[in-house]
Design an enzyme around this catalytic site. Structure first.
Site, mmCIF file in Angstrom:
data_model
loop_
_atom_site.group_PDB
_atom_site.id
_atom_site.type_symbol
_atom_site.label_atom_id
_atom_site.label_comp_id
_atom_site.label_asym_id
_atom_site.label_seq_id
_atom_site.Cartn_x
_atom_site.Cartn_y
_atom_site.Cartn_z
ATOM 1 N N ASP A 1 -5.498 -2.393 -3.950
ATOM 2 C CA ASP A 1 -4.647 -2.774 -2.823
ATOM 3 C C ASP A 1 -4.706 -4.292 -2.650
ATOM 4 O OD1 ASP A 1 -3.497 -1.048 -0.149
ATOM 5 O OD2 ASP A 1 -3.784 -3.210 0.076
ATOM 6 N N ASN B 1 -1.042 8.073 4.229
ATOM 7 C CA ASN B 1 -0.243 7.824 5.423
ATOM 8 C C ASN B 1 1.149 8.398 5.167
ATOM 9 O OD1 ASN B 1 -2.362 6.411 6.624
ATOM 10 N ND2 ASN B 1 -1.711 4.474 5.716
ATOM 11 N N GLN C 1 2.680 4.489 7.198
ATOM 12 C CA GLN C 1 3.261 4.371 5.853
ATOM 13 C C GLN C 1 4.295 3.247 5.831
ATOM 14 O OE1 GLN C 1 5.133 7.924 4.231
ATOM 15 N NE2 GLN C 1 5.175 7.066 2.154
ATOM 16 N N SER C 2 4.126 2.313 4.893
ATOM 17 C CA SER C 2 5.063 1.193 4.771
ATOM 18 C C SER C 2 5.730 1.141 3.399
ATOM 19 C CB SER C 2 4.337 -0.130 5.043
ATOM 20 O OG SER C 2 3.296 -0.338 4.115
ATOM 21 N N VAL C 3 5.160 1.844 2.426
ATOM 22 C CA VAL C 3 5.762 1.926 1.093
ATOM 23 C C VAL C 3 6.068 3.400 0.842
ATOM 24 C CG1 VAL C 3 5.445 1.554 -1.385
ATOM 25 C CG2 VAL C 3 4.464 -0.084 0.254
ATOM 26 N N HIS D 1 1.376 7.300 -2.045
ATOM 27 C CA HIS D 1 0.156 6.659 -2.552
ATOM 28 C C HIS D 1 -1.019 7.145 -1.728
ATOM 29 C CE1 HIS D 1 2.188 4.137 0.409
ATOM 30 N NE2 HIS D 1 0.989 3.790 0.860
ATOM 31 N N HIS E 1 -4.735 6.176 -0.511
ATOM 32 C CA HIS E 1 -5.683 5.058 -0.386
ATOM 33 C C HIS E 1 -7.068 5.606 -0.716
ATOM 34 C CE1 HIS E 1 -3.063 2.258 2.058
ATOM 35 N NE2 HIS E 1 -2.439 3.388 2.297
HETATM 36 P P1 5GP Z 1 0.842 2.195 3.502
HETATM 37 O O1 5GP Z 1 0.878 1.246 4.672
HETATM 38 O O2 5GP Z 1 2.256 2.549 3.058
HETATM 39 O O3 5GP Z 1 -0.018 3.396 3.709
HETATM 40 O O4 5GP Z 1 0.154 1.427 2.317
HETATM 41 C C1 5GP Z 1 0.807 0.477 1.544
HETATM 42 C C2 5GP Z 1 -0.274 -0.347 0.919
HETATM 43 O O5 5GP Z 1 0.295 -1.089 -0.142
HETATM 44 C C3 5GP Z 1 -0.904 -1.352 1.884
HETATM 45 O O6 5GP Z 1 -2.301 -1.089 2.006
HETATM 46 C C4 5GP Z 1 -0.615 -2.692 1.248
HETATM 47 O O7 5GP Z 1 -1.674 -3.612 1.386
HETATM 48 C C5 5GP Z 1 -0.343 -2.332 -0.202
HETATM 49 N N1 5GP Z 1 0.570 -3.241 -0.848
HETATM 50 C C6 5GP Z 1 1.746 -3.714 -0.356
HETATM 51 N N2 5GP Z 1 2.321 -4.534 -1.238
HETATM 52 C C7 5GP Z 1 1.493 -4.577 -2.314
HETATM 53 C C8 5GP Z 1 1.554 -5.274 -3.568
HETATM 54 O O8 5GP Z 1 2.479 -6.011 -3.873
HETATM 55 N N3 5GP Z 1 0.517 -5.076 -4.436
HETATM 56 C C9 5GP Z 1 -0.534 -4.258 -4.130
HETATM 57 N N4 5GP Z 1 -1.501 -4.147 -5.045
HETATM 58 N N5 5GP Z 1 -0.625 -3.587 -2.971
HETATM 59 C C10 5GP Z 1 0.376 -3.750 -2.071
#
Ligand code: 5GP
Ligand code: ZN
Length: 115
Positions: free
Chosen positions: A33, A88, A95-97, A101, A103
């Site tokens: 991450d 998430n 969740q932002s992506v 995924h 963690h």
């Molecule tokens: P979410 O918030 O969707 O559960 O997790 C998305 C995760 O992707 C976050 O922890 C964030 O730090 C990680 N992330 C976002 N952009 C990038 C990136 O460009 N490279 C990597 N390695 N992680 C990323």
């Protein structure tokens, strides 16, 4: 919600964008991450695009099993096999992506205060 064509994590899978891959198997890859929340903070993702873990489980349970196995492998390598695996699901849950995924968190005594 991202379409696969502009999905950040699909671009890590197909190599369009570089990231540090720390493990992989038939259906999943693992990479660090960019904003680590613990000494071990790796993301495990399926090679195929699904928005969230329920969509993945419904469409390809074998890929989900591979993803969980990869999470454990990374944790065995880097945190004595003790880890937390979080999905998430939805913006309210963080969740932002929108390429599913997990963690993989560990390497220290973890706290427990999500809200
Ligand atoms: P979410 O918030 O969707 O559960 O997790 C998305 C995760 O992707 C976050 O922890 C964030 O730090 C990680 N992330 C976002 N952009 C990038 C990136 O460009 N490279 C990597 N390695 N992680 C990323
Ligand atoms: Zn994707």
């Amino acid at each position: 919600m991202s379409l696969p064509a502009d999905c950040l994590f699909c671009q890590f899978v197909d190599g369009t964008l570089e990231t540090e891959i720390v493990g992989q198997n038939e259906h999943a890859i693992a990479f660090r991450d960019i904003n680590p929340q613990a000494p071990l903070h790796v993301l495990v993702i399926p090679r195929e695009h699904y928005a969230d873990v329920a969509a993945l489980a419904g469409a390809d349970p074998e890929a989900l099993a591979d993803l969980v196995g990869l999470a454990q492998e990374v944790a065995l390598d880097e945190a004595d096999g003790e880890y937390r695996l979080i999905f998430n699901s939805g913006p309210m849950a963080g969740q932002s992506v929108f390429h599913v995924h997990g963690h993989v968190l560990g390497g220290t005594k973890l706290g427990w205060s999500p809200a």
